[in-house]
Design a protein around this motif. Structure first.
Motif, PDB file in Angstrom:
ATOM      1  N   ALA A  69      -3.140  10.659  -8.442  1.00 47.00           N
ATOM      2  CA  ALA A  69      -4.507  11.099  -8.161  1.00 47.00           C
ATOM      3  C   ALA A  69      -5.181  11.602  -9.436  1.00 47.00           C
ATOM      4  O   ALA A  69      -6.374  11.352  -9.671  1.00 47.00           O
ATOM      5  CB  ALA A  69      -4.491  12.199  -7.098  1.00 47.00           C
TER       6      ALA A  69
ATOM      7  N   TYR B  44      -1.249  -0.047 -10.356  1.00 45.37           N
ATOM      8  CA  TYR B  44      -1.846   0.607  -9.201  1.00 45.37           C
ATOM      9  C   TYR B  44      -3.339   0.275  -9.192  1.00 45.37           C
ATOM     10  O   TYR B  44      -3.989   0.254 -10.244  1.00 45.37           O
ATOM     11  CB  TYR B  44      -1.660   2.120  -9.268  1.00 45.37           C
ATOM     12  CG  TYR B  44      -0.220   2.556  -9.251  1.00 45.37           C
ATOM     13  CD1 TYR B  44       0.445   2.797  -8.049  1.00 45.37           C
ATOM     14  CD2 TYR B  44       0.491   2.727 -10.440  1.00 45.37           C
ATOM     15  CE1 TYR B  44       1.773   3.187  -8.027  1.00 45.37           C
ATOM     16  CE2 TYR B  44       1.820   3.116 -10.432  1.00 45.37           C
ATOM     17  CZ  TYR B  44       2.453   3.344  -9.228  1.00 45.37           C
ATOM     18  OH  TYR B  44       3.779   3.721  -9.210  1.00 45.37           O
TER      19      TYR B  44
ATOM     20  N   GLU C  10       0.862  -1.184   0.000  1.00 48.32           N
ATOM     21  CA  GLU C  10       0.000   0.000   0.000  1.00 48.32           C
ATOM     22  C   GLU C  10       0.894   1.228   0.000  1.00 48.32           C
ATOM     23  O   GLU C  10       1.936   1.256   0.663  1.00 48.32           O
ATOM     24  CB  GLU C  10      -0.890  -0.002   1.239  1.00 48.32           C
ATOM     25  CG  GLU C  10      -1.850   1.175   1.306  1.00 48.32           C
ATOM     26  CD  GLU C  10      -2.720   1.141   2.541  1.00 48.32           C
ATOM     27  OE1 GLU C  10      -2.501   1.988   3.443  1.00 48.32           O
ATOM     28  OE2 GLU C  10      -3.602   0.255   2.631  1.00 48.32           O
ATOM     29  N   MET C  11       0.521   2.260  -0.758  1.00 53.14           N
ATOM     30  CA  MET C  11       1.349   3.455  -0.861  1.00 53.14           C
ATOM     31  C   MET C  11       0.483   4.699  -0.895  1.00 53.14           C
ATOM     32  O   MET C  11      -0.728   4.638  -1.150  1.00 53.14           O
ATOM     33  CB  MET C  11       2.214   3.384  -2.125  1.00 53.14           C
ATOM     34  CG  MET C  11       1.413   3.269  -3.406  1.00 53.14           C
ATOM     35  SD  MET C  11       2.400   3.586  -4.877  1.00 53.14           S
ATOM     36  CE  MET C  11       2.687   5.343  -4.723  1.00 53.14           C
ATOM     37  N   SER C  12       1.112   5.826  -0.639  1.00 57.20           N
ATOM     38  CA  SER C  12       0.415   7.108  -0.715  1.00 57.20           C
ATOM     39  C   SER C  12       0.260   7.527  -2.171  1.00 57.20           C
ATOM     40  O   SER C  12       1.165   7.314  -2.989  1.00 57.20           O
ATOM     41  CB  SER C  12       1.188   8.183   0.055  1.00 57.20           C
ATOM     42  OG  SER C  12       1.283   7.845   1.424  1.00 57.20           O
ATOM     43  N   ALA C  13      -0.863   8.126  -2.484  1.00 61.46           N
ATOM     44  CA  ALA C  13      -1.122   8.583  -3.848  1.00 61.46           C
ATOM     45  C   ALA C  13      -0.558   9.982  -4.038  1.00 61.46           C
ATOM     46  O   ALA C  13      -0.956  10.917  -3.336  1.00 61.46           O
ATOM     47  CB  ALA C  13      -2.617   8.567  -4.130  1.00 61.46           C
ATOM     48  N   ASN C  14       0.396  10.136  -4.958  1.00 58.39           N
ATOM     49  CA  ASN C  14       0.925  11.465  -5.259  1.00 58.39           C
ATOM     50  C   ASN C  14      -0.030  12.191  -6.219  1.00 58.39           C
ATOM     51  O   ASN C  14      -0.972  11.592  -6.753  1.00 58.39           O
ATOM     52  CB  ASN C  14       2.351  11.370  -5.826  1.00 58.39           C
ATOM     53  CG  ASN C  14       2.404  10.543  -7.104  1.00 58.39           C
ATOM     54  OD1 ASN C  14       1.514  10.601  -7.947  1.00 58.39           O
ATOM     55  ND2 ASN C  14       3.462   9.751  -7.259  1.00 58.39           N
TER      56      ASN C  14
ATOM     57  N   ASN D  61      -7.161   0.962  -7.157  1.00 54.14           N
ATOM     58  CA  ASN D  61      -7.954   1.772  -6.238  1.00 54.14           C
ATOM     59  C   ASN D  61      -8.505   0.879  -5.130  1.00 54.14           C
ATOM     60  O   ASN D  61      -9.294  -0.023  -5.389  1.00 54.14           O
ATOM     61  CB  ASN D  61      -9.104   2.425  -7.010  1.00 54.14           C
ATOM     62  CG  ASN D  61      -9.851   3.457  -6.190  1.00 54.14           C
ATOM     63  OD1 ASN D  61      -9.859   3.400  -4.960  1.00 54.14           O
ATOM     64  ND2 ASN D  61     -10.494   4.397  -6.881  1.00 54.14           N
TER      65      ASN D  61
ATOM     66  N   GLU E  20      -6.165   9.030  -1.261  1.00 52.02           N
ATOM     67  CA  GLU E  20      -4.963   9.096  -0.423  1.00 52.02           C
ATOM     68  C   GLU E  20      -4.087   7.853  -0.544  1.00 52.02           C
ATOM     69  O   GLU E  20      -2.856   7.958  -0.531  1.00 52.02           O
ATOM     70  CB  GLU E  20      -5.359   9.291   1.040  1.00 52.02           C
ATOM     71  CG  GLU E  20      -6.068  10.609   1.305  1.00 52.02           C
ATOM     72  CD  GLU E  20      -6.415  10.783   2.769  1.00 52.02           C
ATOM     73  OE1 GLU E  20      -6.223   9.812   3.549  1.00 52.02           O
ATOM     74  OE2 GLU E  20      -6.867  11.881   3.141  1.00 52.02           O
ATOM     75  N   LYS E  21      -4.697   6.681  -0.644  1.00 55.07           N
ATOM     76  CA  LYS E  21      -3.945   5.433  -0.676  1.00 55.07           C
ATOM     77  C   LYS E  21      -4.229   4.656  -1.960  1.00 55.07           C
ATOM     78  O   LYS E  21      -5.333   4.708  -2.506  1.00 55.07           O
ATOM     79  CB  LYS E  21      -4.302   4.556   0.531  1.00 55.07           C
ATOM     80  CG  LYS E  21      -3.986   5.197   1.875  1.00 55.07           C
ATOM     81  CD  LYS E  21      -2.470   5.339   2.086  1.00 55.07           C
ATOM     82  CE  LYS E  21      -2.176   5.915   3.467  1.00 55.07           C
ATOM     83  NZ  LYS E  21      -0.698   6.070   3.677  1.00 55.07           N
TER      84      LYS E  21
END
Length: 243
Positions: free
Chosen positions: A113, A144, A105-109, A146, A122-123
């Motif tokens: 986005a 990636y 799991e990672m942060s969405a830049n 959702n 966000e993730k």
């Protein structure tokens, strides 16, 4: 064959006939320049031209100091459909395998986005996986997902199934977007695909929608010598797509 046909063309036709009727199979060595000179009573220059042109046309591969071999036809994958690569490989009678490089799991830049058309996302789930045909890497998948579309994506065992199969089973696909570009591999792609720095690659960028939201964004990288992309569809008389 016509007597007026150039000698090099006669040699090419002879080689192509043996390839097309299955007498010479992929990876099988074909006669050398010296053997062609002796068999056809031609010059070395003529034999060289025949082999050189067939190599340029994609029928043969030449290995310096080793010989010339029948080149295996690149596998095909559709641009118009969402196909599971494991099924494609199985339909050819070949063995599918995979290597999961990473999943997390990672942060969405901001760029991601935008790709997912959700400013507030966000993730994201991220997976990198190498798909193999008979043990040879043929596709590098960088995907990636959702989490709102498939919350348990990362818990799946991708050594026994593929991300495409999991996603198609879990959620309906309403729309696909494909963009293809040619590129030379990065150092990491070279390592994962087992190719050299000058091996051309095809990068298929794919977005898929489910229930009007972007479900997944993926880049599928293929070594061009091992895979080809194709599409076939009906058109109007003017060449436009029919409904």
């Amino acid at each position: 064959m016509s007597d007026a046909q150039p000698l090099y063309a006669k040699v090419k036709d002879h080689i192509l006939e043996n390839i097309r009727n299955g007498a010479w199979e992929p990876d099988q060595r074909v006669p050398s320049e010296n053997e062609l000179v002796e068999s056809f009573g031609i010059s070395r220059m003529t034999a060289n031209r025949a082999l050189r042109e067939l190599t340029a046309e994609g029928f043969l591969s030449r290995v310096p100091g080793v010989g010339t071999f029948v080149k295996e036809t690149p596998a095909l994958t559709s641009l118009m459909e969402l196909r599971n690569i494991a099924d494609e490989i199985g339909q050819r009678g070949h063995r599918y395998s995979s290597r999961v490089v990473s999943k997390a799991e990672m942060s969405a830049n901001p760029a991601l986005a935008e790709d997912f058309e959700e400013r507030g996302i966000e993730k994201l789930f991220h997976i990198v996986i190498v798909h193999e045909e008979n043990g040879v890497p043929v596709q590098l998948e960088d995907r990636y997902v959702n989490p709102a579309v498939m919350p348990d994506f990362l818990s799946r065992d991708f050594t026994i199934t593929t991300p495409t199969a999991v996603l198609v089973e879990a959620t309906p696909v309403d729309e696909l977007e494909h963009t293809v570009e040619a590129a030379l591999p990065t150092i990491e792609q070279q390592r994962l695909l087992g190719i050299g720095p000058l091996e051309p690659c095809l990068a298929l960028h794919r977005r898929s929608w489910s229930k009007s939201r972007v479900a997944t964004v993926a880049t599928l990288t293929y070594p061009a010598s091992r895979y080809a992309l194709y599409s076939r569809y009906r058109t109007s008389a003017r060449g436009t797509l029919t409904q």
